[in-house]
Every structure is written in C-alpha cells, then in structure tokens.
Design a protein around this motif. Structure first.
Motif, PDB file in Angstrom:
ATOM      1  N   VAL A  21      23.917 -37.000  17.356  1.00  0.00           N
ATOM      2  CA  VAL A  21      24.326 -37.213  18.745  1.00  0.00           C
ATOM      3  C   VAL A  21      25.761 -36.744  18.945  1.00  0.00           C
ATOM      4  N   PHE A  22      26.646 -37.098  18.022  1.00  0.00           N
ATOM      5  CA  PHE A  22      28.044 -36.686  18.126  1.00  0.00           C
ATOM      6  C   PHE A  22      28.178 -35.169  18.103  1.00  0.00           C
ATOM      7  N   ILE A  23      27.538 -34.511  17.152  1.00  0.00           N
ATOM      8  CA  ILE A  23      27.640 -33.058  17.040  1.00  0.00           C
ATOM      9  C   ILE A  23      27.031 -32.383  18.268  1.00  0.00           C
ATOM     10  N   PHE A  24      25.909 -32.889  18.759  1.00  0.00           N
ATOM     11  CA  PHE A  24      25.278 -32.316  19.941  1.00  0.00           C
ATOM     12  C   PHE A  24      26.189 -32.434  21.163  1.00  0.00           C
ATOM     13  N   LEU A  25      26.775 -33.608  21.368  1.00  0.00           N
ATOM     14  CA  LEU A  25      27.669 -33.793  22.506  1.00  0.00           C
ATOM     15  C   LEU A  25      28.934 -32.941  22.366  1.00  0.00           C
ATOM     16  N   PHE A  26      29.435 -32.805  21.158  1.00  0.00           N
ATOM     17  CA  PHE A  26      30.602 -31.948  20.927  1.00  0.00           C
ATOM     18  C   PHE A  26      30.258 -30.493  21.247  1.00  0.00           C
ATOM     19  N   GLY A  27      29.054 -30.066  20.922  1.00  0.00           N
ATOM     20  CA  GLY A  27      28.608 -28.719  21.268  1.00  0.00           C
ATOM     21  C   GLY A  27      28.539 -28.511  22.771  1.00  0.00           C
ATOM     22  N   ILE A  28      28.114 -29.531  23.506  1.00  0.00           N
ATOM     23  CA  ILE A  28      28.086 -29.443  24.970  1.00  0.00           C
ATOM     24  C   ILE A  28      29.506 -29.290  25.512  1.00  0.00           C
ATOM     25  N   ILE A  30      32.125 -28.026  23.935  1.00  0.00           N
ATOM     26  CA  ILE A  30      32.610 -26.685  23.586  1.00  0.00           C
ATOM     27  C   ILE A  30      31.983 -25.645  24.519  1.00  0.00           C
ATOM     28  N   THR A  31      30.710 -25.792  24.815  1.00  0.00           N
ATOM     29  CA  THR A  31      30.059 -24.854  25.726  1.00  0.00           C
ATOM     30  C   THR A  31      30.661 -24.963  27.130  1.00  0.00           C
ATOM     31  N   MET A  47      30.763 -20.012  23.588  1.00  0.00           N
ATOM     32  CA  MET A  47      29.325 -20.131  23.806  1.00  0.00           C
ATOM     33  C   MET A  47      28.574 -20.175  22.473  1.00  0.00           C
ATOM     34  N   VAL A  48      28.913 -19.266  21.572  1.00  0.00           N
ATOM     35  CA  VAL A  48      28.221 -19.228  20.277  1.00  0.00           C
ATOM     36  C   VAL A  48      28.505 -20.496  19.483  1.00  0.00           C
ATOM     37  N   ALA A  49      29.771 -20.918  19.437  1.00  0.00           N
ATOM     38  CA  ALA A  49      30.119 -22.133  18.691  1.00  0.00           C
ATOM     39  C   ALA A  49      29.415 -23.352  19.282  1.00  0.00           C
ATOM     40  N   GLY A  50      29.397 -23.449  20.609  1.00  0.00           N
ATOM     41  CA  GLY A  50      28.729 -24.577  21.256  1.00  0.00           C
ATOM     42  C   GLY A  50      27.242 -24.597  20.997  1.00  0.00           C
ATOM     43  N   LEU A  51      26.607 -23.428  21.076  1.00  0.00           N
ATOM     44  CA  LEU A  51      25.161 -23.371  20.832  1.00  0.00           C
ATOM     45  C   LEU A  51      24.815 -23.673  19.381  1.00  0.00           C
ATOM     46  N   VAL A  52      25.651 -23.212  18.452  1.00  0.00           N
ATOM     47  CA  VAL A  52      25.417 -23.522  17.034  1.00  0.00           C
ATOM     48  C   VAL A  52      25.527 -25.023  16.803  1.00  0.00           C
ATOM     49  N   ILE A  56      22.545 -27.548  15.552  1.00  0.00           N
ATOM     50  CA  ILE A  56      22.670 -28.410  14.366  1.00  0.00           C
ATOM     51  C   ILE A  56      22.459 -29.875  14.751  1.00  0.00           C
ATOM     52  N   GLY A  57      23.113 -30.316  15.810  1.00  0.00           N
ATOM     53  CA  GLY A  57      22.968 -31.702  16.258  1.00  0.00           C
ATOM     54  C   GLY A  57      21.538 -32.021  16.678  1.00  0.00           C
TER      55      GLY A  57
END
Length: 77
Positions: A21-28, A30-31, A47-52, A56-57
C-alpha cells in the motif's frame, strides 16, 4: 504445514500488504509530480518511476491478498 509456519506466512503477508500500500501510494504521488516538472525528460522520468512503483506495490498487494486468502482460517475471512 504446522501452525507456526502458517502463522509466519500470515504475518509476512500482512507486512507485505502494508508495504505494498505504501509503495503503491508513493508511486501515485511520483506520477502526480509530473505536473510540476519543467522538461519532457523530467516528466517521462517521473512517469516511469511512478508506474514502476505502482506495479511493484500492486504486485505486493495482490500476492499478499492471495496468500492471506489461502492461509487464513475460514471464519477469519
């Protein structure tokens, strides 16, 4: 599989779910940061870092949910 192994797998899955959950929200986040960047390269990097990170999340969440459904007793689901 004995009770100690099952309990260990459940605890690991719960930790992985929280991390997912943390990694997924952090990706959002960053995106979303793409909006505030100046150049095209910065936007594509965000965009690439956020989607990666979201991938993963999301994978961690999916795997943890699958493991919890498999190992938790039926009355706890």
């Amino acid at each position: 599989m004995n009770e100690a192994e099952r309990t260990g797998k459940i605890k690991t899955a719960e930790i992985n779910r929280a991390l997912g959950v943390f990694i997924f929200l952090f990706g959002i986040i960053i995106t979303f940061a793409m909006v505030f960047t100046e150049t095209f390269i910065q936007q594509m990097t965000d965009m690439v870092a956020g989607l990666v990170l979201m991938t993963i999340g999301g994978g961690m969440l999916w795997k943890a949910t699958h493991t919890l459904k498999k190992h938790k007793p039926e009355e706890a689901n």
